[in-house]
Design a protein around this motif. Structure first.
Motif, short mmCIF file in Angstrom:
data_model
loop_
_atom_site.label_atom_id
_atom_site.label_comp_id
_atom_site.label_asym_id
_atom_site.label_seq_id
_atom_site.Cartn_x
_atom_site.Cartn_y
_atom_site.Cartn_z
N LYS A 1 0.84 -1.21 0.00
CA LYS A 1 0.00 0.00 0.00
C LYS A 1 0.87 1.24 0.00
CE LYS A 1 -3.70 2.64 0.76
NZ LYS A 1 -3.20 3.98 0.70
N LYS A 2 1.94 1.25 0.75
CA LYS A 2 2.84 2.41 0.78
C LYS A 2 3.48 2.62 -0.59
CE LYS A 2 2.00 3.89 4.67
NZ LYS A 2 1.22 5.11 4.71
N LYS A 3 3.88 1.54 -1.26
CA LYS A 3 4.45 1.66 -2.60
C LYS A 3 3.41 2.23 -3.57
CE LYS A 3 7.98 -1.86 -2.16
NZ LYS A 3 8.48 -3.15 -2.61
N LEU A 4 2.18 1.73 -3.46
CA LEU A 4 1.10 2.24 -4.31
C LEU A 4 0.84 3.71 -4.02
CD1 LEU A 4 -1.06 1.69 -6.44
CD2 LEU A 4 -2.57 0.91 -4.59
N ASP A 5 0.87 4.10 -2.74
CA ASP A 5 0.71 5.51 -2.37
C ASP A 5 1.75 6.38 -3.07
OD1 ASP A 5 -1.49 5.34 -0.70
OD2 ASP A 5 -0.32 5.30 1.16
N HIS A 6 3.00 5.95 -3.03
CA HIS A 6 4.08 6.73 -3.65
C HIS A 6 3.90 6.80 -5.16
CE1 HIS A 6 6.25 7.30 0.05
NE2 HIS A 6 6.31 6.01 0.26
N LEU A 7 3.49 5.70 -5.77
CA LEU A 7 3.27 5.67 -7.21
C LEU A 7 2.14 6.63 -7.61
CD1 LEU A 7 3.87 4.18 -9.97
CD2 LEU A 7 1.95 2.72 -9.37
N LEU A 8 1.03 6.56 -6.88
CA LEU A 8 -0.11 7.42 -7.19
C LEU A 8 0.21 8.89 -6.91
CD1 LEU A 8 -3.03 5.22 -5.84
CD2 LEU A 8 -2.52 5.77 -8.23
N GLU A 9 0.95 9.16 -5.86
CA GLU A 9 1.33 10.54 -5.56
C GLU A 9 2.21 11.11 -6.68
OE1 GLU A 9 3.04 13.14 -1.82
OE2 GLU A 9 3.61 11.03 -1.95
N ALA A 10 3.12 10.28 -7.22
CA ALA A 10 3.98 10.73 -8.32
C ALA A 10 3.18 10.89 -9.61
CB ALA A 10 5.12 9.73 -8.52
#
Length: 93
Positions: free
Chosen positions: A28-37
């Motif tokens: 989820k944290k990786k997905l958060d970073h991807l979506l934020e970028a």
């Protein structure tokens, strides 16, 4: 400590204690970073809202829950679509 700061600290402690070892949490944290970028200024993880903006914690928490519902709903829809496509391919050949 009382008030919004205590809520943030309690939430952060629980995440550190209970969730950080979880593969699901890390994904989820990786997905958060991807979506934020991919969606700067549109998708903001809770941590970013609380740490780097002046958004009140209660509003940030509501927005994070709303974003999570959208993301998880999209993942479910994508999964259903992929399964339907797989079934279609399997049964038409």
């Amino acid at each position: 400590m009382d008030g919004p700061t205590a809520n943030v600290e309690d939430h952060a402690f629980i995440q550190m204690r209970d969730k950080t070892a979880s593969k699901t949490f890390r994904a989820k944290k990786k997905l958060d970073h991807l979506l934020e970028a991919a969606l700067p200024g549109i998708y903001l993880p809770l941590y970013t809202m609380v740490t780097f903006t002046r958004i009140p914690y209660a509003h940030a928490a509501r927005r994070a829950r709303f974003q999570d519902r959208i993301v998880y709903g999209g993942l479910v829809a994508l999964s259903i679509l992929l399964i339907a496509m797989l079934l279609f391919v399997c049964f038409t050949h």
